[in-house]
Design an enzyme around this catalytic site. Structure first.
Site, PDB file in Angstrom:
ATOM      1  N   GLU A  38      -4.011  -9.435   4.091  1.00  0.00           N
ATOM      2  CA  GLU A  38      -4.848  -9.095   5.259  1.00  0.00           C
ATOM      3  C   GLU A  38      -6.014 -10.048   5.455  1.00  0.00           C
ATOM      4  O   GLU A  38      -6.454 -10.285   6.583  1.00  0.00           O
ATOM      5  CB  GLU A  38      -5.369  -7.655   5.135  1.00  0.00           C
ATOM      6  CG  GLU A  38      -4.315  -6.576   5.322  1.00  0.00           C
ATOM      7  CD  GLU A  38      -3.446  -6.324   4.096  1.00  0.00           C
ATOM      8  OE1 GLU A  38      -3.595  -7.050   3.080  1.00  0.00           O
ATOM      9  OE2 GLU A  38      -2.607  -5.413   4.160  1.00  0.00           O
ATOM     10  N   GLU A  87       0.837  -1.208   0.000  1.00  0.00           N
ATOM     11  CA  GLU A  87       0.000   0.000   0.000  1.00  0.00           C
ATOM     12  C   GLU A  87       0.872   1.259   0.000  1.00  0.00           C
ATOM     13  O   GLU A  87       0.583   2.241  -0.679  1.00  0.00           O
ATOM     14  CB  GLU A  87      -0.944  -0.014   1.209  1.00  0.00           C
ATOM     15  CG  GLU A  87      -1.987  -1.124   1.090  1.00  0.00           C
ATOM     16  CD  GLU A  87      -2.893  -1.225   2.302  1.00  0.00           C
ATOM     17  OE1 GLU A  87      -2.371  -1.454   3.403  1.00  0.00           O
ATOM     18  OE2 GLU A  87      -4.116  -1.065   2.144  1.00  0.00           O
TER      19      GLU A  87
END
Ligand code: NAD
Length: 699
Positions: free
Chosen positions: A125, A105
């Site tokens: 995640e 990210e």
């Protein structure tokens, strides 16, 4: 500061330096922001490179901040990414080795990305019951396309940078370099080449569409639903990526945030995060520091080529460690060898193992009838009959022939490891290695620490367990160790339930609906009901006042040991494993009730689940008090990896915390009122009572 700042002429280089994987902890995030500020203030600097030291660009969130408020403290990851996007000087991410989660990210927030081949790129995640919460679901589809991005986000699996870099039209990597070694130099050159570009490109400004739109997302939803029944996160990943295609970037980010926060609060995500931490913690033993020297294990001896010996040997062959297998008779060796071959050949047939790998593994295996052939091995694991006399003979022989420093392990399930150690003149080298059947498949390994087991022996075995891909949990010496000591209480309750009015089918169904891989009676039929029978006979001598239902004994008296005898709690058709309800067994249970003068009552599934699971919990609490397990997470790991406890419930001790220990104790008080039950057992363990009163959890 966990990020370094250097200037190379006109390019500033910010290097994440938070070993082992440059986790994005507070200090690292602060280091990035400080580096950006210095670069802006230095008029000489025209461009910035962001990279990672050592073996990673960044592995994402810092485990040490897991579940704490520190991960939210400013600058949090979203703020760091905002600072990068706002930088008037271009920021180039130089990506190598590992680029995962928050690390990816972060890279997606940079103006440019240059990558080395062989780098593992992922948004994992979902494996913690979450979704990427710092723009991953909004930015990744913009650079690799909606489908590739959604696959990565929903599976959490890593994809190699080379593969992603070769995708047609991809915008994830502006440049791929030839090798990791070339990355640093090429990144500097690339940064210089874009130094004057304005306006700077931002991933958020790229378009994001899927040509099939609604139809595609409907298809994705159906796929995900089928694959992840008990997990809410994958479906939410689809929602978040869909938002990226249908909304403005800022609105998509808001959707991602909301979904992320909601998932953080789900029991499933709490369970998965608990499992993640418990798994790491299990390999740490409180009084054995991680730098304890290890003994070298280059070869292994296995005594006994039966059910367990063969499976144990396969673990080491699979890891490339030579094994010498010893038996009393050639026929037993031949039988054991044939079983190992059969197992490998089945894998070859299924395409799970290449023929040459199979041959390579078999070439590491040798057999012997002579103990003298074991004098050079570094570790011996004994898996002979479960009789103390047989163990004594074996360990005396091992003591006589094995070299100094060799580790002598026993796979015993019920015998006293200290007693076994005392058969040798080197009790410090003796340890229990309790594998579970089938030993080549089951993940769990209970490492049984004797009174005199040396610390370096424990450290060695724990390290070796990783090498053979087992989850190792340390247990002290007691009857049944952690797992079987608890399961005895669970089976005891299952027996009482039959006496009171339930059927084996009802009990199994209730537990399976709760998420157990198998209910207690199907499990008994698989493992062999005679094992529990033998234990109960021994118990009757040692603890005559312990209460049991007699139904299981009656079943065994009929010779119904389970699948191996073609009949147990259920009937079985030859060659098949389907459990068929047995009229004979149900009649036997009814007759037994009559003998006891019990009028059967309707028992709810809720009561069934609570009595069985809380029986595990109370015994688990005793195990903690006795110091047999050093932490509740270890007990959970035993149940998650060895007993089919549902992953999304996090193990019995974690589950009890989710229910509230106060409520667990209340339920136990109710069970103690039942005259058919074992009132003494339902006395809450002092630790459980204390934690419940204080409003605390086990962990
Ligand atoms: P098994 O009967 O299948 O195999 C035992 C093997 O040991 C036989 O092949 C026998 O010939 C051999 N043997 C016996 N005495 C010997 C000696 N003196 N020297 C060399 N070989 C000898 O038994 P198993 O199920 O493999 O169990 C072995 C051990 O593993 C036991 O201690 C048992 O408690 C433990 N264990 C079993 C399981 C399970 O599910 N079967 C699970 C965990 C642990």
């Amino acid at each position: 500061m966990s990020a370094e700042y250097q200037v190379h002429g006109d390019v500033a280089v910010i290097t994440l330096a938070n070993p082992p994987v440059n986790g994005l902890g507070l200090a690292t995030r602060q280091g990035i922001v400080d580096g950006l500020r210095r670069a802006q203030q230095d008029a000489e600097v025209t461009a910035i490179v962001l990279t990672g030291a050592g073996g990673a660009f960044s592995g994402g969130a810092d485990i040490k901040e897991f579940g704490s408020d520190k991960s939210l403290q400013e600058p949090n990851l979203l703020s760091v990414i905002a600072a990068i996007e706002a930088s008037p000087k271009p920021v180039v991410a130089a990506i190598h080795s590992v680029c995962m989660g928050g690390g990816l990210e972060l890279a997606l927030g940079c103006h440019y990305r240059i990558a080395a081949p062989g780098c593992n790129v992922a948004l994992p995640e979902v494996k913690l019951g979450l979704l990427p919460g710092a723009g991953g679901t909004q930015r990744l589809p913009r650079v690799v396309g909606v489908e590739v991005a959604l696959n990565m986000i929903v599976s959490g699996e890593a994809v190699k940078s080379d593969m992603l870099g070769a995708l047609p039209g991809q915008k994830l990597f502006d440049k791929m370099v030839a090798s990791p070694e070339a990355l640093a130099q090429e990144a500097l050159a690339y940064a210089r080449s874009v130094a004057g570009t304005r306006p700077l490109p931002l991933v958020r400004n790229l378009p994001c569409k899927h040509p099939e739109g609604d139809a595609y997302f409907q298809f994705a939803r159906n796929m995900v639903k089928g694959m992840s029944k008990n997990y809410p996160a994958p479906a939410k990943c689809v929602d978040a990526v869909e938002a990226a295609t249908k909304r403005k970037f800022a609105d998509g980010m808001a959707v991602e945030r909301e979904l992320f926060i909601n998932l953080m609060w789900t029991a499933e995500s709490r369970a998965l995060r608990h499992l993640f931490l418990a798994e790491r913690a299990a390999s740490k033993i409180p009084d054995v520091p991680s730098d304890t020297p290890k003994r070298e294990i280059k070869s292994v001896g296995v005594i006994g080529a039966g059910t367990m010996g063969g499976g144990i040997a396969m673990n080491f062959l699979n890891a490339g460690i030579p094994v010498k297998m010893l038996e009393m008779k050639q026929e037993a060796l031949d039988r054991g060898l044939a079983t190992i071959r059969k197992n490998y050949e089945a894998q070859v047939k299924k395409g799970k193992l290449k023929q040459d790998k199979y041959e390579q593994r078999m070439s590491l295996l040798s057999t012997t009838l002579d103990y003298a052939d074991l004098k050079e091995v570094d570790l011996v694991i004994e898996a002979v009959f479960e009789e103390i006399g047989v163990k004594e003979a074996v360990f005396k022989q091992l003591d006589a022939v094995c070299k100094q420093g060799a580790i002598l392990a026993s796979n015993t399930s019920t015998l006293d490891v200290d007693k076994i150690a005392a058969f040798t003149k080197r009790p410090q080298d003796v340890v229990g290695m309790h594998f579970f059947s089938p030993a080549n498949v089951m993940k769990l390994l209970e490492v049984v620490r004797g009174k005199q087991t040396a610390k370096d022996v424990l450290a060695t075995v724990m390290q070796l367990a990783k090498k053979i891909k087992k989850t190792a949990v340390v247990s002290g010496v007691c009857d049944g160790f952690i797992g079987n000591r608890m399961i005895e209480r669970y089976s005891q309750q299952a027996g009482f339930l039959l006496d009171e009015g339930a059927t084996p089918q009802q009990v199994d169904k209730a537990l399976e609906k709760f998420g157990m891989a198998m209910g207690p009676f199907r499990m008994g039929d698989l493992a062999g009901n005679d094992i529990g029978w033998a234990i109960r006979k021994r118990r009757a001598l040692e603890q005559p006042d312990m209460k049991y239902s007699r139904t299981a004994d009656k079943l065994c008296e009929l010779g119904r040991y389970g699948q191996k005898t073609g009949a147990g709690w259920y009937d079985y058709q030859p060659g098949k494993r389907d459990a068929i309800p047995s009229a004979l067994v149900n009649q036997m249970i009814e007759d037994h009730r009559k003998e006891l003068g019990i009028t059967p009552r309707k028992i709810s599934d809720e009561e069934i689940v609570q009595r069985l699971v809380y029986a595990l919990v109370n015994e688990g609490a005793h195990i903690l008090e006795d110091g047999i397990a050093s932490k509740s997470g270890d007990i959970d790991m035993v149940y998650l990896t060895g007993y089919g406890f549902p992953i999304y419930r996090g193990g019995p001790m974690h589950y009890a915390g989710e229910q509230g220990l106060f409520n667990v104790v209340q339920a136990m008080d109710r069970f103690a009122q039942n005259p058919r039950d074992d009132q003494a057992f339902w006395q809450p363990a002092p630790l459980l009572a204390k934690l419940a009163a204080e409003g605390k959890h086990f962990s």
